[in-house]
Design an enzyme around this catalytic site. Structure first.
Site, PDB file in Angstrom:
ATOM      1  N   HIS A  65      -9.861   1.765   0.090  1.00  0.00           N
ATOM      2  CA  HIS A  65      -9.781   0.636   1.010  1.00  0.00           C
ATOM      3  C   HIS A  65     -10.912   0.642   2.050  1.00  0.00           C
ATOM      4  CE1 HIS A  65      -7.894  -2.612   3.199  1.00  0.00           C
ATOM      5  NE2 HIS A  65      -6.836  -2.585   2.432  1.00  0.00           N
ATOM      6  N   GLU A 112     -11.381  -3.857  -3.314  1.00  0.00           N
ATOM      7  CA  GLU A 112     -10.404  -2.862  -3.771  1.00  0.00           C
ATOM      8  C   GLU A 112     -10.217  -3.022  -5.275  1.00  0.00           C
ATOM      9  OE1 GLU A 112      -6.928  -3.438  -1.001  1.00  0.00           O
ATOM     10  OE2 GLU A 112      -8.412  -4.684  -0.034  1.00  0.00           O
ATOM     11  N   TYR A 155     -13.954  -0.590   4.231  1.00  0.00           N
ATOM     12  CA  TYR A 155     -14.456  -1.887   4.703  1.00  0.00           C
ATOM     13  C   TYR A 155     -15.965  -1.746   4.836  1.00  0.00           C
ATOM     14  CZ  TYR A 155      -9.747  -3.191   6.482  1.00  0.00           C
ATOM     15  OH  TYR A 155      -8.421  -3.498   6.629  1.00  0.00           O
ATOM     16  N   HIS A 209       0.795  -1.228   0.000  1.00  0.00           N
ATOM     17  CA  HIS A 209       0.000   0.000   0.000  1.00  0.00           C
ATOM     18  C   HIS A 209       0.834   1.288   0.000  1.00  0.00           C
ATOM     19  CE1 HIS A 209      -3.424  -2.478   0.121  1.00  0.00           C
ATOM     20  NE2 HIS A 209      -3.614  -2.572   1.418  1.00  0.00           N
TER      21      HIS A 209
END
Ligand code: GLA
Length: 361
Positions: free
Chosen positions: A187, A324, A189, A118
């Site tokens: 990213h 993603e 959730y 990342h």
């Protein structure tokens, strides 16, 4: 300080801005609230992160469906989950943090076992972006200097979040002054039952992909595009996420669940469906579309109850899932994968949408 740019709600989303604290070096962080029919999203300038998305269930009851923290401090302390963030320069992993461009080898930070994850130690998720309100949304801008985290080229990144009737749309555009590699994603959730409402294992997932990229023990693709047919990675027909997650599969064991890249059908650059998630309990449906060639489905395997979020509960394993949209992991070291190279004079555009609807019982 509240700057309100409310327009007619039916046609346009309302956009408001407020202060959301300061980083330890004194940089002010703002949060933008975007609101229209069927959706309210809050996006902050630290990491250009999605802080919350509120949508109704099948009975009209509204809940926040993304994981995160109620205040900036939580995000500043958490170095490992990337809750809601734009990750870059290179979302996902680069083997040993090494790659070459035009015969020149680059080394970027190793921050995930032997690999780079990342974008390095201080990726785009940990920087404060510039922002301004636009029609229906907010545009975030970041200029990453030549050599930032070891990557070549001054990178100029624009990420525009807009809302449209139950949908959050993300438009990325990026340019460089030296040939470099780039792979940006979001990213967030999701838990369609609502943040802090148990695990995502009972939610149903569809991934329109015939192949995925199996990984080695460091979660680096082996380079093979393997068929999903006959494996727990086959989500071409909707399947309950928890149904096969404990199957005796080497790939599932390596990742402690799903943490893999699926090869999407259709052309890179064309907007196509990347994923669909359905929560039978609430009736919420999330449809993801993207111009990217792949999607990393991560089932929140590394969440271990030590991060206390908005609901004040520790986020346990599988408390949320990420979709993603991206180029494949470690592409700079796999010439056969769609390229992540970006050259001076080019502008790379990419779009991903998250649309929330409901399904009757
Ligand atoms: C991505 C990776 C995972 C994990 C999370 C953050 O989804 O693929 O392995 O690192 O980010 O915890």
């Amino acid at each position: 300080m509240l700057l309100s740019m409310t327009t007619a709600m039916a046609a346009h989303g309302a956009v408001t801005k407020a202060a959301f604290g300061t980083t330890p070096d004194g940089t002010a962080v703002d949060i933008y609230t975007l609101k229209t029919e069927g959706i309210e999203a809050r996006i902050m300038t630290y990491g250009a992160r999605v802080v919350s998305i509120k949508t109704p269930d099948r009975d009209g009851k509204v809940a926040d469906v993304v994981l995160g923290y109620s205040a900036l401090d939580g995000y500043l302390e958490d170095k490992t989950t990337y809750f809601g963030a734009i990750v870059g320069r290179y979302g996902n992993r680069i083997a040993f943090g090494k790659f070459s461009i035009d015969g020149h080898q680059y080394q970027v930070p190793i921050n995930n076992n032997a690999n780079s994850l990342h974008g390095g130690t201080v990726g785009f998720d940990k920087l404060v972006w510039q922002a301004h309100a636009v029609a229906d949304g907010v545009e975030m801008t970041l200029v990453s200097k030549d050599g930032d985290q070891g990557y070549p080229g001054t990178l100029t990144v624009h990420v525009r979040y807009t809302i449209h009737h139950g949908a959050l749309r993300i438009d990325y555009s990026v340019s460089t002054d030296k040939t470099t590699v780039v792979n940006l994603t979001n990213h967030a959730y999701f838990n369609l039952a609502g943040d802090g409402k148990g695990t995502i294992l009972g939610e149903e997932l569809t991934l329109p992909a015939d192949q995925y990229t199996p990984v080695d023990s460091g979660l680096i693709p082996t380079g093979v595009l393997a068929p999903v047919e006959g494996t727990p990675f086959d989500f071409r027909k909707s399947a309950v996420i928890g149904a096969r997650i404990h199957d005796n599969s080497e790939q599932l064991k390596i990742a402690g669940g799903y943490d893999h890249n699926w090869v999407l059908r259709g052309k890179s650059g064309e907007l196509k469906t990347a994923a669909r998630v359905y929560d039978p309990g609430s009736g919420r449906v999330l449809t993801v579309t993207t111009t990217e060639p792949g999607v990393q489905f991560y089932s929140g395997n590394f969440l271990d109850g030590t991060k206390f979020g908005k609901a004040q509960e520790g986020y346990g394993k599988n408390a949320g899932l990420c979709l993603e949209t991206q180029h494949y992991p470690d592409s700079p070291n796999h010439p056969a994968f769609p390229t992540t190279l970006l050259k001076p004079g080019e502008v790379k555009h990419s779009t991903t949408t998250f649309t929330f609807t409901t399904h009757a019982k």
